[in-house]
Design a protein around this motif. Structure first.
Motif, PDB file in Angstrom:
ATOM      1  N   ALA B  85       2.810   4.398   8.670  1.00 20.59           N
ATOM      2  CA  ALA B  85       1.864   3.306   8.403  1.00 20.59           C
ATOM      3  C   ALA B  85       2.184   2.563   7.119  1.00 20.59           C
ATOM      4  O   ALA B  85       1.311   2.284   6.317  1.00 20.59           O
ATOM      5  N   LEU B  86       3.458   2.250   6.922  1.00 21.66           N
ATOM      6  CA  LEU B  86       3.823   1.417   5.766  1.00 21.66           C
ATOM      7  C   LEU B  86       3.456  -0.019   6.086  1.00 21.66           C
ATOM      8  O   LEU B  86       3.579  -0.457   7.231  1.00 21.66           O
ATOM      9  N   TYR B  87       3.015  -0.761   5.064  1.00 25.00           N
ATOM     10  CA  TYR B  87       2.652  -2.158   5.285  1.00 25.00           C
ATOM     11  C   TYR B  87       3.921  -2.965   5.507  1.00 25.00           C
ATOM     12  O   TYR B  87       4.737  -3.092   4.593  1.00 25.00           O
ATOM     13  N   PRO B  88       4.110  -3.516   6.707  1.00 26.85           N
ATOM     14  CA  PRO B  88       5.416  -4.104   7.059  1.00 26.85           C
ATOM     15  C   PRO B  88       5.748  -5.346   6.241  1.00 26.85           C
ATOM     16  O   PRO B  88       6.917  -5.671   6.077  1.00 26.85           O
ATOM     17  N   ASN B  89       4.723  -6.034   5.734  1.00 23.11           N
ATOM     18  CA  ASN B  89       4.967  -7.286   5.018  1.00 23.11           C
ATOM     19  C   ASN B  89       5.250  -7.067   3.540  1.00 23.11           C
ATOM     20  O   ASN B  89       5.578  -8.010   2.843  1.00 23.11           O
ATOM     21  N   MET B  90       5.137  -5.836   3.069  1.00 20.09           N
ATOM     22  CA  MET B  90       5.341  -5.591   1.639  1.00 20.09           C
ATOM     23  C   MET B  90       6.587  -4.745   1.430  1.00 20.09           C
ATOM     24  O   MET B  90       6.923  -3.909   2.264  1.00 20.09           O
ATOM     25  N   ASN B  95       4.192  -1.441  -1.449  1.00 18.69           N
ATOM     26  CA  ASN B  95       3.547  -0.424  -0.634  1.00 18.69           C
ATOM     27  C   ASN B  95       2.966   0.677  -1.514  1.00 18.69           C
ATOM     28  O   ASN B  95       1.856   1.154  -1.289  1.00 18.69           O
ATOM     29  N   PHE B  98       0.027  -0.810  -3.793  1.00 17.83           N
ATOM     30  CA  PHE B  98      -1.119  -1.478  -3.160  1.00 17.83           C
ATOM     31  C   PHE B  98      -2.448  -0.776  -3.464  1.00 17.83           C
ATOM     32  O   PHE B  98      -3.423  -1.414  -3.859  1.00 17.83           O
ATOM     33  N   GLY B  99      -2.450   0.546  -3.298  1.00 19.25           N
ATOM     34  CA  GLY B  99      -3.679   1.299  -3.532  1.00 19.25           C
ATOM     35  C   GLY B  99      -4.125   1.231  -4.983  1.00 19.25           C
ATOM     36  O   GLY B  99      -5.315   1.199  -5.279  1.00 19.25           O
TER      37      GLY B  99
END
Lengths: 296, 371
Positions: B85-90, B95, B98-99
């Protein structure tokens, strides 16, 4: 063995070339067949009236003249006013741009909720919303006219924008919802655990990956709204009419001689924006429509 | 860092009860593995701990804090997903941060944290890449990095290794264990792989059909399984279950082993359970692990817990370090783990020593252990 495979390769490629040629010939013929009406339109719009009267339908213009275009744009008569279709063209712009953007954006938000934030009854609500895709618009004309009257938007551009947003939502929601269901729920869960809320996930995670479906939606909505005639003719009048209605009125205005060249030029002008959208974003359209249908 | 207490947790989807009264308690810094076959509810339990699903009844506490109805973001947890579930756009850096950005942590501190985590996982060179440009193992590392960066009180792992190939899986398994030793954070780890469970866990919770079958330390679960399910699930090749009827022989109750070639031996029931007399004339199941059946040797002669039985060998499977020998006992297929030098060819007979010291009895009806 090398020779063998080589000769076989040659044999194959001869057949291949033959079939390729056949395919191209067929494609070119069909392309010409479909392009002829457009060519006739363009040729006719570039002819003078004399040229049209003396020549035949598919003959090339004897001399190219843009007078008909100029006249269609700002001096031909529609009803009693003789200012061409330019005002109506801008009306269409003023209707289409906000209606497309707003309906697409709301569709994206709707699709996001229906796919990633399901709630009790969300599936039922989505099914009801989908009915909007199948409703023949003729049946809602009267109640909608009454509603627009009640809220004071009858015969206005804002009223038309509102109508287009409402009836665009069914499709835009469907597009985005179907796109977003292919995006793994884990991505949303990961963002939730990372501390992101509803809007941050929407803007930072979902929207950046939605470009293909945005393109599809924008093309679809632009075409629908720009080409709309029914809503335009019913919910607007005079000053606020969109270009499609104006084009119809221009062609049907029966004073003097029928100016085919002006009619054709006006028709092309009215079609140009959707044509431009297709040419600019067309390749994304096909890609986006099939996105999610195949895994990967 | 914190302890985790799960008390009488139940979860229903509609009328289907997927978790039935689960209670688990682990101390601060412990590594808990939830293991079981697919559909046993282990992932649901993890999602309940994470707060991604709502609990039907019961409480979950992290440390002293009741988090039962707290949103995931406020539970101070981090999670590694099976799909990463890595953010594909970052890119990788984004990644990981982000948190932290969401939590409004000051920029310099974020940078420092990203650098630290990247160094720990050796992904410094990947920081500017997008997830699509990474291999499976690298994505796995980034996913762990994203969790580590937050420095939460509990890490949740949802089958993190199941998308990796066998070799990488073993490598990453060791790395997760090292990581745990280094950071010392409490971990809850879901897997269906009993080897992962055995190698990683301080505590194992074995689940089946929404029921917690057994909760304990790996060795305890291996040696003293509470049920046939646990006994069969943990250990590979799995435990032999040989059923037989208790007979009275030489004045005591015994469990018979019959090699089907005229050879028999009898095991005194008093060595296998506490109250042998309650089992008279009943059919019970003897659970004995393959490694407790070996080639009978002269050193076993004096060992009172080893019983000799000569059996015809049906099939052999050499695995390298051991050879698995299959024989029929009480008309049931039985696996024995034999030193490769001692194994005989199929069709020949072999003297096997059954070590009763760790053999256990089960009730065939309830499938529970008979003590």
């Amino acid at each position: 063995m090398g020779n063998y495979s080589l000769s076989q390769g040659n044999h194959k490629s001869v057949a291949m070339i033959f079939f390729r040629t056949a395919i191209y010939v067929i494609l070119i013929i069909t392309a010409i067949y479909f392009l002829i009406p457009l060519l006739i339109m363009i040729f006719t719009s570039l002819k003078s009236m004399d040229d049209i009267r003396t020549g035949n339908l598919i003959s090339l213009p004897r001399e190219i003249s843009f007078d008909a275009w100029k006249s269609a744009w700002d001096s031909s008569c529609i009803g009693v006013t003789c200012e061409g279709i330019k005002g109506y063209f801008w009306n269409s712009m003023k209707i289409t741009v906000p209606a497309v953007l707003i309906s697409t954006f709301i569709g994206a938000a709707n699709g996001y909720v229906f796919s990633k934030w399901k709630f009790r009854g969300s599936e039922v609500l989505f099914s009801i919303l989908l009915l909007g895709c199948f409703i023949p618009f003729q049946i809602i004309l009267l109640p909608m006219a009454k509603m627009l009257g009640t809220i004071g938007l009858a015969q206005t551009i804002q009223g038309l924008i509102l109508v287009h947003i409402i009836y665009g939502l069914a499709f835009t929601t469907l597009f985005f919802r179907n796109f977003y269901v292919t995006i793994p729920q884990d991505l949303v869960n990961a963002a939730k655990i990372d501390g992101a809320g509803f809007f941050r996930i929407f803007f930072k995670i979902m929207l950046p990956v939605s470009i293909p479906i945005f393109v599809v939606c924008i093309i679809w909505q632009t075409t629908q709204i720009w080409n709309d005639f029914l809503f335009g003719v019913v919910f607007s009048s005079g000053e606020t009419q969109p270009v499609t209605v104006a084009l119809n009125n221009l062609v049907n205005t029966s004073t003097g001689v029928k100016k085919y060249n002006v009619d054709m030029a006006a028709a092309i002008i009215a079609a140009l924006p959707t044509l431009a959208v297709y040419i600019i974003a067309g390749k994304y359209f096909l890609r986006g429509l099939t996105a999610g249908s195949v895994k990967g | 860092m914190a302890s985790l207490t799960i008390e009488n947790v139940k979860k229903q989807f509609g009328t289907v009860e997927v978790l039935k009264d689960i209670s688990i308690d682990i101390a601060h810094g412990e590594f808990l593995v939830l293991v079981g076959p697919s559909g046993c509810g282990k992932s649901t339990l993890l999602n309940l701990i994470a707060g991604l699903e709502t609990i039907s009844s019961g409480t979950i506490k992290i440390g002293d804090r009741d988090v039962t109805s707290i949103a995931p973001k406020d539970r101070d947890i981090a999670m590694v997903f099976q799909s990463y579930a890595l953010y594909p756009n970052m890119n990788v850096r984004k990644n990981i941060s982000f948190g932290l950005e969401t939590r409004k942590i000051p920029k310099p501190q974020i940078e420092q944290q990203v650098t630290k985590v990247a160094a720990m996982l050796q992904i410094e060179s990947l920081l500017d890449r997008k997830p699509a440009q990474l291999s499976g193992g690298q994505r796995q590392r980034v996913a762990m990095g994203r969790a580590l960066a937050r420095d939460p009180s509990i890490f949740l792992f949802d089958e993190p290794l199941s998308n990796l190939d066998a070799k990488l899986r073993v490598e990453m398994r060791a790395e997760i264990k090292m990581l745990h030793q280094k950071v010392g954070t409490t971990i809850v780890y879901v897997t269906h792989d009993q080897i992962e469970a055995m190698t990683l866990a301080d505590r194992i919770a074995i689940m089946k059909d929404g029921v917690l079958e057994q909760f304990g330390m790996p060795r305890e679960i291996y040696n003293n399984p509470a049920s046939m399910f646990v006994a069969g699930f943990i250990g590979s090749p799995s435990m032999n279950f040989i059923s037989g009827e208790i007979i009275e022989h030489d004045g005591e109750l015994q469990f018979p082993l019959d090699a089907q070639n005229g050879e028999r031996c009898h095991m005194p029931l008093k060595d296998l359970c506490v109250n042998p007399h309650t089992l008279a004339k009943r059919t019970v199941v003897l659970g004995i692990r393959p490694e407790q059946i070996s080639a009978f040797s002269s050193t076993d002669q004096g060992n009172s817990s080893v019983y000799k039985l000569t059996c015809p060998v049906q099939i052999t499977e050499p695995t390298g370090p051991d050879t698995l020998v299959f024989v029929q006992i009480n008309n049931q297929k039985t696996t024995c783990r034999i030193h490769p030098d001692k194994a005989v060819l199929p069709g020949e007979s072999m003297a096997l020593g059954f070590d009763l010291s760790k053999a256990i009895l089960f009730d065939p009806k309830t499938e529970k252990r008979i003590h």
